[in-house]
Structure formats: C-alpha cells, structure tokens
Write a protein that holds these residues in place. Sequence first.
Motif, PDB file in Angstrom:
ATOM      1  N   ARG A  21       0.878  -1.168   0.000  1.00 40.51           N
ATOM      2  CA  ARG A  21       0.000   0.000   0.000  1.00 40.51           C
ATOM      3  C   ARG A  21       0.915   1.217   0.000  1.00 40.51           C
ATOM      4  O   ARG A  21       1.782   1.348   0.871  1.00 40.51           O
ATOM      5  N   SER A  24       0.767   8.509  -1.937  1.00 42.50           N
ATOM      6  CA  SER A  24       1.514   9.470  -2.752  1.00 42.50           C
ATOM      7  C   SER A  24       1.342  10.875  -2.208  1.00 42.50           C
ATOM      8  O   SER A  24       0.256  11.274  -1.809  1.00 42.50           O
ATOM      9  N   GLU A  30      -0.749   9.694  -9.141  1.00 40.88           N
ATOM     10  CA  GLU A  30      -0.203   8.628  -9.972  1.00 40.88           C
ATOM     11  C   GLU A  30       1.197   8.940 -10.509  1.00 40.88           C
ATOM     12  O   GLU A  30       1.920   8.055 -10.973  1.00 40.88           O
ATOM     13  N   GLU A  33       4.884   7.030  -9.660  1.00 43.19           N
ATOM     14  CA  GLU A  33       5.494   5.933 -10.413  1.00 43.19           C
ATOM     15  C   GLU A  33       6.533   6.440 -11.410  1.00 43.19           C
ATOM     16  O   GLU A  33       7.544   5.779 -11.645  1.00 43.19           O
ATOM     17  N   ILE A  51       2.834   0.914 -10.046  1.00 43.11           N
ATOM     18  CA  ILE A  51       1.462   0.983  -9.535  1.00 43.11           C
ATOM     19  C   ILE A  51       0.630  -0.087 -10.223  1.00 43.11           C
ATOM     20  O   ILE A  51       0.645  -0.215 -11.450  1.00 43.11           O
ATOM     21  N   ARG A  53      -2.933  -0.678  -9.106  1.00 41.41           N
ATOM     22  CA  ARG A  53      -4.307  -0.173  -9.164  1.00 41.41           C
ATOM     23  C   ARG A  53      -4.525   0.799  -8.014  1.00 41.41           C
ATOM     24  O   ARG A  53      -3.854   0.712  -6.976  1.00 41.41           O
ATOM     25  N   PRO A  54      -5.491   1.716  -8.182  1.00 39.31           N
ATOM     26  CA  PRO A  54      -5.820   2.601  -7.066  1.00 39.31           C
ATOM     27  C   PRO A  54      -6.595   1.835  -5.998  1.00 39.31           C
ATOM     28  O   PRO A  54      -7.371   0.931  -6.312  1.00 39.31           O
ATOM     29  N   PHE A  59      -2.421   3.611  -3.451  1.00 42.48           N
ATOM     30  CA  PHE A  59      -2.296   2.657  -4.548  1.00 42.48           C
ATOM     31  C   PHE A  59      -1.797   1.317  -4.027  1.00 42.48           C
ATOM     32  O   PHE A  59      -1.047   1.262  -3.051  1.00 42.48           O
ATOM     33  N   ALA A  61       0.783  -1.353  -5.071  1.00 42.48           N
ATOM     34  CA  ALA A  61       1.960  -1.241  -5.923  1.00 42.48           C
ATOM     35  C   ALA A  61       2.885  -2.427  -5.690  1.00 42.48           C
ATOM     36  O   ALA A  61       2.732  -3.184  -4.727  1.00 42.48           O
TER      37      ALA A  61
END
Length: 171
Positions: A21, A24, A30, A33, A51, A53-54, A59, A61
């Motif tokens: 998890r 950011s 996003e 990354e 990443i 998925r949100p 995210f 990751a």
Amino acid sequence: MSERIPVGAIAGAYGVRGELRVKSYCARPEDIETYSPLSSEDGTDSYTLAILRPIKNGFAARITSVATKEEADALKGTVLFAQRDQLPSLPDDEFYHADLIGLEVYDTGGALLGRVKTVQNHGADDLLEVQLAGTSATVFLPFTKAAVPTVDLTAGRIVADPPLGILPEDP
C-alpha cells in the motif's frame, strides 16, 4: 535545499503476495510511479515502483525486490524520495514542502516568530506548523498569499502576516 524530495510513503502490505500500500504526496498522485527509482530517506535503498491499481487512500503497488507479505510489512513507514531533477519545475509561487521546513519565519516588522517545523494539509489549504522562537509551543499558519506574502528560499526565510488570533497574546 535538499537534492531529494519526499514523494510518498509505504503504508504496509496489501494482500499476501508482496504487494504494497503506497500513499503518494504528489499533486497528481499517480505521478509517483514516473519518478522511479525512488530511495529511502538515508539513500541506501533504491526502489523501482510499479502501480498496480488505485485503492482507498493510495495505490496497490509492487517493488521488484519485495516478494512476500513479510517483506512488504517490513517496509511499512518507509518514506520514498525522488531526486529533485526528476520532478517538474514549479512556478515562482509554488514550493516543495521539503524546502519550507526549517525556514525562519519573521513578521512584517522583522521580528523573528519562529521556524517552520512541518507542513500540514488536512483537506483545505496547506498549514505551516511554526515552532515559536524560544519556546516549544507551535502555531499553525495558513500558507496563503495573505498570511505568507514572502518566501525567500535563498535567504532561508519567510515573511508572515498572521491573521489575528493565530499568535499567543503578548504578556
């Protein structure tokens, strides 16, 4: 100014397959990354972040060197840093939080108020946590053009015009 800027943090494991998890700190979350490889605070560890998925508050990751939940949990709390030259240039009236921490804060009359301890954001504007000179007390100063008309990174100082009620009353 530091050559490394904090851009996020690892909040722990996500699942049992070594996914993480990640929270950011970027204006466009996003973008974290794109600043890979990221490093730990002391610069000894390097992480290539992908990443997946949100998820709520960040995210899911993957970091190539992390394969198990235990390895992911061991990284919980790690702040991720990017090199300053990887980040976009900012307009004259915008600043990286890392550049504000430690600056001396003066009032419009030239009196030292204190030093910026942290920069907080709880959903509205940024707030500068200022440790008052000569005390351990702190106050929160809105980081707006009205309350902070001047930021001089070269001189390492901020000129502030705090709204009424922010500073403790003089004895």
